[in-house]
Write an enzyme that holds these catalytic residues in place. Structure first.
Site, PDB file in Angstrom:
ATOM      1  CG  ASP A  36      11.971   6.401  11.219  1.00  0.00           C
ATOM      2  OD1 ASP A  36      11.867   6.132   9.981  1.00  0.00           O
ATOM      3  OD2 ASP A  36      11.223   6.072  12.011  1.00  0.00           O
ATOM      4  CG  PHE A  85       4.368   5.069  -4.814  1.00  0.00           C
ATOM      5  CD1 PHE A  85       5.184   4.144  -5.731  1.00  0.00           C
ATOM      6  CD2 PHE A  85       4.693   6.412  -5.063  1.00  0.00           C
ATOM      7  CE1 PHE A  85       5.873   4.509  -6.732  1.00  0.00           C
ATOM      8  CE2 PHE A  85       5.440   6.910  -6.039  1.00  0.00           C
ATOM      9  CZ  PHE A  85       5.802   5.866  -7.031  1.00  0.00           C
ATOM     10  N   GLY A  86       6.948   4.348  -2.385  1.00  0.00           N
ATOM     11  CA  GLY A  86       8.020   5.039  -1.905  1.00  0.00           C
ATOM     12  C   GLY A  86       8.513   4.285  -0.563  1.00  0.00           C
ATOM     13  CB  CYS A 124       9.211   1.653  12.122  1.00  0.00           C
ATOM     14  SG  CYS A 124       9.554   2.370  10.236  1.00  0.00           S
ATOM     15  NE  ARG A 165       5.466   8.042   2.445  1.00  0.00           N
ATOM     16  CZ  ARG A 165       5.247   6.839   2.945  1.00  0.00           C
ATOM     17  NH1 ARG A 165       4.772   6.588   4.301  1.00  0.00           N
ATOM     18  NH2 ARG A 165       5.645   5.743   2.147  1.00  0.00           N
ATOM     19  CG  LEU A 196      -1.961  -1.188   1.588  1.00  0.00           C
ATOM     20  CD1 LEU A 196      -2.546  -0.805   2.875  1.00  0.00           C
ATOM     21  CD2 LEU A 196      -3.018  -0.928   0.293  1.00  0.00           C
ATOM     22  CD  GLU A 237       3.822  10.404   6.570  1.00  0.00           C
ATOM     23  OE1 GLU A 237       4.187   9.481   6.955  1.00  0.00           O
ATOM     24  OE2 GLU A 237       2.820  10.978   6.097  1.00  0.00           O
ATOM     25  CG  HIS A 251       8.950   7.997   7.509  1.00  0.00           C
ATOM     26  ND1 HIS A 251       8.351   6.755   7.638  1.00  0.00           N
ATOM     27  CD2 HIS A 251       7.937   8.912   7.127  1.00  0.00           C
ATOM     28  CE1 HIS A 251       6.897   6.998   7.426  1.00  0.00           C
ATOM     29  NE2 HIS A 251       6.706   8.199   7.113  1.00  0.00           N
TER      30      HIS A 251
END
Length: 447
Positions: A250, A23-24, A365, A212, A21, A174, A248
């Protein structure tokens, strides 16, 4: 004032599956349609929590969300009983079913951005929920995340939980995955680095994958969290690494106290940023990993930087890594050289988190860092703090409710919906959270 970093880990949900789900996020795309094992995923995460708590690092848990999330399917025009809604969406538009069944709330680094009381103008701990509006399946999370955080950080004299920013692309946020804090001891004022990927009027942005986080969102979160303006730096992530799958910050950098561990290509204008940090953070140390030793591609595939950097009482640090780092000869060689070098990192702890990793989520995460004084820690809902008793209770709970095999087709099974609601109802009682889920508030639960 004495303070500690408490890691609040997300518990993997019952509908953990691989749908590609995001993308990226290259791991998410690569493992699309594989068969998942939700029970194993939850147990892998729980074991990390238990072992870190046992090693003396304060640890707590954040529960999963209600999935499949029927209210959103009703918003999209599917009607009837819950079972009829599931049947209709599975037959007419199965991609929506996968989106509303995502277990992505387990990656609580995206749940919110935290400001410890030492950094805030009013002396409270602030938590601003992330809107996650770049991905539909993640944009659904904010309301329940807010309810959960308010049930965990329920003392309003010590904690302020703020609602997410408006759901528009200009304010894409985010959460803590794009936020680092640097400084001395946890209880002292620190320097907060808000990392963004794009801003209005700035042509420096990625071209292949979406950025994002916006600067506009980061600035708004800093205001909401009442961070002292003297303790804030806004830094742009290198758009070239976003285009290589660093969705992200992180995934390319991690901080702890005075140390920033990052790839040499992590930030735009990186040398300027590091010079700024050296001037503003006492004892600042940058551990920059050269591309000649670890490429961005290898950093993304192993999640070297999606690690946890944790402090021991003696000032030394432990780097918590996914198994994939040990299995990559070049990355593991670099890590052993790092251990031998002159820096605070004195131990590597490796965990098998393959179920989460296959969806693009490593150790960092799965956790939300919250710096708390002793008084603040006592004010947190004690039922969520990890210890052997809670670990055993949650492990038994997972054994009772979780499936060991799940495919996209299984998401249409009304029994899965019933299992999930019963499980979460039990969990809210176990964690003393009250009625935090929509199905409970509608009279379908006892929490």
């Amino acid at each position: 004032m004495n303070a500690w970093e408490v890691n609040f880990d997300g518990l993997v949900g019952l509908t953990h599956h691989y749908a590609g789900l995001s993308f990226g996020n290259e791991a998410s795309t690569r493992h699309r349609f594989q068969v998942s094992n939700p029970r194993l995923a939850a147990k892998q995460g729980l074991l990390k929590m238990k072992k870190l708590a046992g090693a003396g690092f304060p640890q707590a848990v954040i529960p999963p969300h209600e999935r499949p999330f029927i209210p959103v399917l009703r918003q999209l025009g599917f009607s009837g009983s819950d079972e009829q809604v599931l049947e209709k969406v599975a037959r007419q538009a199965p991609h929506w079913l996968s989106s509303v069944s995502s277990a992505s709330p387990m990656w609580v680094a995206n749940a919110a951005t935290i400001a410890p009381s030492a950094d805030t103008l009013d002396g409270k701990v602030h938590l601003t929920v992330a809107n996650l509006n770049n991905k539909f399946h993640r944009s659904l999370e904010a309301p329940v995340t807010e309810s959960l955080l308010k049930a965990i950080f329920n003392d309003e004299e010590k904690f302020s939980v703020h609602s997410a920013l408006p759901q528009v692309a200009l304010l894409g946020d985010e959460g803590a995955a794009n936020h680092n804090r640097l400084g001395g001891h946890y209880g002292e004022p620190g320097m907060q680095i808000f990392v963004y990927g794009r801003e209005e009027g700035n042509d420096t942005r990625p071209s292949r994958y979406p950025a994002r986080q916006t600067r506009e969102a980061s600035e708004a979160v800093a205001r909401l969290n009442q961070v002292n303006p003297q303790q804030v730096i806004f830094a742009q992530q290198n758009p070239d690494v976003i285009d290589q799958g660093v969705f992200h910050n992180d995934v390319i950098a991690v901080s702890n106290r005075q140390v920033l561990f990052c790839h040499q290509q992590a930030f735009a204008r990186q040398s300027q940023l590091l010079a700024n940090l050296r001037a503003r953070v006492n004892g600042f140390m940058a551990i920059e990993v050269p591309a000649t030793q670890v490429s961005v591609s290898d950093a993304v595939s192993t999640y070297l930087f999606n690690s946890q950097l944790l402090s021991r009482d003696d000032g030394s640090m432990v780097l918590v890594l996914p198994q994939e780092c040990r299995e990559h000869a070049g990355v593991w060689r670099y890590l052993n050289e790092l251990l031998a070098a002159d820096n605070p990192i004195s131990e590597l702890k490796v965990f098998d988190l393959r179920e989460s990793m296959a969806n693009g989520g490593g150790p960092a995460c799965l956790r939300l860092r919250v710096v708390l004084t002793e008084e603040e820690r006592r004010a947190v809902n004690p039922a969520v703090m990890m210890n052997d008793t809670l670990f055993n209770a949650l492990n038994d709970w997972v054994d009772r409710y979780y499936r060991d095999r799940l495919t996209a087709a299984d998401l249409a099974d009304p029994q899965l919906l019933r299992e999930g609601r019963e499980a979460l109802d039990t969990l809210t009682q176990l964690l003393d959270l009250g009625s935090v889920y929509p199905f409970q508030r509608e009279g379908g639960g006892n929490g």
